[in-house]
Structures are given as structure tokens and as C-alpha cells.
Design an enzyme around this catalytic site. Structure first.
Site: not given
Ligand code: O7M
Length: 214
Positions: A60, A175, A68, A62, A172, A167-168, A170
Site C-alpha cells: 500500500d 466489520a 513511468n 498509494k 469507527g 476503517g474498521v 479505530a
Molecule cells: O485500522 P487502522 O485505522 O489502524 O488502519 C487502516 C489502514 O487502512 C491504514 O493502513 C490506512 O493507511 C489504510 N486506509 C485507510 O485507513 N483509509 C483509506 O481510505 C484507505 C486506506 C488504505 O488501505 O488504502 C489502500
């Protein structure tokens, strides 16, 4: 990537030893491990190869650059054993397609982000980002467990492509709500790696997912 527990660990810890401790405790309940910049920068990129011997690794980073540069990043990730990468779509179709080509389609495109700020810029264009993921030949999208109704909306755009949902815990989200809304996998970080018993927390999440699938 297996589709057994539907749980992807977001391993945002900042040492190799801590990463191994969390993975050893929780691996029986995981389908994949997602690695982001904190761990890659702390432990070095060989952590990708090391963890990919234990579970599928989703890188990840991003990725959000010109085609390229995107291609070069994807090649570095896959040559170390990453099973999939995550990229941004706002950089345009050519950039996403470069990731798709470099990984043979193993790309998840970020759509609406899960945090409050995700409503500011990503939410208004999330439908377009999902459509772009589809037209570019990506494997799936990232959609927010904090807003399950948006998972359901985005599902209508992408058809059978996969949805991975952070988003599960921490942040809020729940799952079971994310899975019922149409997520294929949930992504969970702090609720597992900050737990006093990461194995038990991962198991509880996997159990909750199972009840939502049944
Ligand atoms: O469970 P958390 O909140 O401790 O971690 C969530 C993980 O998901 C963390 O690695 C974030 O970078 C990622 N993430 C988000 O929290 N929100 C997003 O919208 C997108 C991501 C993600 O994984 O993007 C690929």
C-alpha cells in the site's frame, strides 16, 4: 489471495521485530498483510519478501505518479513478492493502467477514503474513480468501512470486482457492516496491532466476518 477469513492486517508498525510479533500472533486469522510506508521505511523493502513467505502481501504505497514512475514502483514491489499494490486514481487512466500492466492486473484503486477528510476531495469523485478502476482492468477498489452505504453504492459501479475496506475498529467502522454492504475483505490495523492480544483480536474479527457472510 485466499478468501477464507476475509481479514487483511494493516501492519503499520515501525520495527521488523514488532511486525513479526504481530504476524506470528495473528497469521492464522489473516488472508493477507497490507504494508504501508511506516513499515517499509522502518524495516526496509526486504520486509516485503520476508512477509510474503508467510502470507500474501499487498503493498500500500498509494502510488500516485506519472505512468513511468508508477511502473517502476510496481516492479520494485512485485519483484520482492508483493501479490498486489494499491494506487490512486486521481492521477488519471494512463497512470492506473501503468500499474495494471506492471502487476498483471493486481491493483486496487483508492476511491472514497475512510477518514473524515475523505469526504472533502475523494467522496465527490469516488464514483468516477471506481469506474476508472473498472475500465483500467484493475482487480478491485478500496472503499470505506466507515460509510458502508458507500460500499454498496460503489459495488453497483464495479460489478464483480473486489472491494477491500479499511476503517474498521479505530476509525469507527464495523466489520460485519462492511461485509454485509458488499466488501470482500476488511482491512484492520490498530484494532489488531495495538491490542494486548493481537491473536484474540484478529480471531474475534474473523468470527464477526463469518457471521456476516453466513
Ligand atoms: O485500522 P487502522 O485505522 O489502524 O488502519 C487502516 C489502514 O487502512 C491504514 O493502513 C490506512 O493507511 C489504510 N486506509 C485507510 O485507513 N483509509 C483509506 O481510505 C484507505 C486506506 C488504505 O488501505 O488504502 C489502500
Amino acid at each position: 489471495m485466499e478468501k477464507r477469513t476475509r481479514l487483511i492486517l494493516a501492519l503499520d508498525v515501525t520495527s521488523r521485530a514488532e511486525a513479526r510479533r504481530i504476524v506470528d500472533a495473528s497469521k492464522d486469522y489473516l488472508d493477507a498483510i497490507k504494508i504501508n510506508w511506516p513499515l517499509i521505511l522502518a524495516a526496509g523493502p526486504d520486509i516485503i519478501s520476508e512477509l510474503s513467505k508467510i502470507k500474501d502481501v499487498v503493498c500500500d504505497m498509494k502510488i500516485a505518479d506519472i505512468p513511468n514512475t508508477n511502473r517502476l514502483i510496481c516492479e520494485q514491489a512485485t519483484s520482492r513478492g508483493a501479490s498486489a499494490v494499491i494506487c490512486h486514481g486521481f492521477v488519471g487512466e494512463d497512470s492506473v493502467k501503468a500499474c495494471v500492466e506492471a502487476t498483471k492486473g493486481q491493483v486496487f484503486v483508492v476511491t472514497e477514503m475512510s477518514h473524515p477528510g475523505g469526504k472533502q476531495f475523494t467522496a465527490p469523485v469516488a464514483d468516477k474513480l471506481a469506474a476508472l478502476a473498472r475500465s483500467s482492468g484493475a482487480r478491485g477498489i478500496v472503499a470505506p468501512a466507515t460509510r458502508p452505504e458507500r460500499i454498496a453504492d460503489l459495488r453497483k459501479i464495479i460489478g464483480k470486482m473486489e472491494i477491500i475496506s479499511p476503517g474498521v475498529g479505530a476509525q469507527g467502522g464495523k466489520a460485519s457492516d462492511a461485509i454485509r454492504a458488499g466488501a470482500d475483505y476488511i482491512i484492520v490495523g490498530r484494532a489488531i496491532y495495538q491490542s494486548s492480544d493481537p491473536g484474540a483480536s484478529a480471531k474475534a474479527l474473523a468470527d464477526e466476518v463469518r457471521t456476516a457472510v453466513d
